[in-house]
Design a protein around this motif. Sequence first.
Motif, short mmCIF file in Angstrom:
data_model
loop_
_atom_site.label_atom_id
_atom_site.label_comp_id
_atom_site.label_asym_id
_atom_site.label_seq_id
_atom_site.Cartn_x
_atom_site.Cartn_y
_atom_site.Cartn_z
N LEU A 174 -2.84 5.07 -2.58
CA LEU A 174 -3.83 5.79 -1.78
C LEU A 174 -3.32 7.18 -1.44
O LEU A 174 -2.12 7.45 -1.55
CB LEU A 174 -4.11 5.02 -0.49
CG LEU A 174 -4.53 3.56 -0.64
CD1 LEU A 174 -4.34 2.80 0.65
CD2 LEU A 174 -5.98 3.50 -1.10
N SER A 213 -4.80 -5.97 4.71
CA SER A 213 -4.54 -6.67 3.45
C SER A 213 -3.14 -6.37 2.89
O SER A 213 -2.85 -6.73 1.76
CB SER A 213 -5.60 -6.31 2.42
OG SER A 213 -5.53 -4.93 2.10
N LYS A 218 0.87 -1.17 0.00
CA LYS A 218 0.00 0.00 0.00
C LYS A 218 0.91 1.22 0.00
O LYS A 218 1.73 1.39 0.90
CB LYS A 218 -0.90 0.04 1.24
CG LYS A 218 -1.72 -1.21 1.46
CD LYS A 218 -2.73 -1.44 0.36
CE LYS A 218 -3.49 -2.74 0.64
NZ LYS A 218 -4.66 -2.90 -0.17
N ASP A 248 -8.66 6.22 -2.31
CA ASP A 248 -7.92 5.66 -3.44
C ASP A 248 -7.76 6.79 -4.46
O ASP A 248 -8.24 7.91 -4.25
CB ASP A 248 -8.60 4.41 -4.01
CG ASP A 248 -9.96 4.67 -4.62
OD1 ASP A 248 -10.35 5.84 -4.83
OD2 ASP A 248 -10.66 3.69 -4.90
N LYS A 264 -11.51 5.01 1.75
CA LYS A 264 -11.05 3.68 2.13
C LYS A 264 -10.89 3.61 3.64
O LYS A 264 -10.57 4.59 4.29
CB LYS A 264 -9.70 3.36 1.46
CG LYS A 264 -9.77 3.27 -0.04
CD LYS A 264 -10.62 2.10 -0.43
CE LYS A 264 -10.65 1.86 -1.91
NZ LYS A 264 -11.37 0.67 -2.26
N ASP A 299 -8.80 -1.81 7.16
CA ASP A 299 -8.95 -2.81 6.09
C ASP A 299 -7.75 -2.79 5.14
O ASP A 299 -7.26 -3.84 4.72
CB ASP A 299 -10.23 -2.57 5.28
CG ASP A 299 -11.49 -2.84 6.09
OD1 ASP A 299 -11.40 -3.50 7.15
OD2 ASP A 299 -12.57 -2.39 5.64
N GLU A 300 -7.29 -1.61 4.79
CA GLU A 300 -6.15 -1.49 3.88
C GLU A 300 -4.89 -2.07 4.52
O GLU A 300 -4.12 -2.78 3.88
CB GLU A 300 -5.92 -0.04 3.47
CG GLU A 300 -7.03 0.53 2.61
CD GLU A 300 -7.22 -0.21 1.29
OE1 GLU A 300 -6.22 -0.64 0.68
OE2 GLU A 300 -8.37 -0.35 0.86
N THR A 341 -1.18 -0.98 -4.30
CA THR A 341 -2.38 -0.16 -4.25
C THR A 341 -1.94 1.24 -3.87
O THR A 341 -1.15 1.41 -2.93
CB THR A 341 -3.37 -0.70 -3.20
OG1 THR A 341 -3.68 -2.06 -3.51
CG2 THR A 341 -4.64 0.12 -3.15
#
Length: 175
Positions: A55, A92, A29, A78, A84, A88-89, A53
Amino acid sequence: MESESARMSSAAEARFRINSPNSQPRAVKVIALDTPSERVVKDLARSPWQRATFLTASAFSGAPRQGERFSMGGWLNDLAGRTKNLVDEVESADLVVMVASAGENAAAAAIIGEACNVKRVMTTALILAPPPEGSVGVSDEALSKMLSALRPHVMMLVISSADEYIKDMLTALRA
């Protein structure tokens, strides 16, 4: 007598070889902490990545004052602007990379770093500190402030003088 290397290269030993890569790409991330670093992160997102990902946390306004209500939502987005959930980010992710510009506000790093610490996710911060062009540049004081703000919240801290270096770092980190 056959050498160990020759014996390991034999057809009899080949059946024990693993024919797939020895590591998976990391779920990374990449979070821009401020508006100038957001531009860099958006540029990076245009490149092909395996499991990265991108962000932004540039909407983070800082910790609440005494007695104010604090919401964890609404400040992590995002690149399409969708809100977001930080937890949770982080859950993962294998690695969270924060990108900040020297002289800017990196208040979100404390919240992101704490979430990563609780979930045992590795953290890295990349500070954009371009070399002075003409008479305008990043002061040593601004860089020192950014280092002090990020250091308690990350495992690795890197100063970058060029945007390309960040792309190289993400590649090296298997993003």
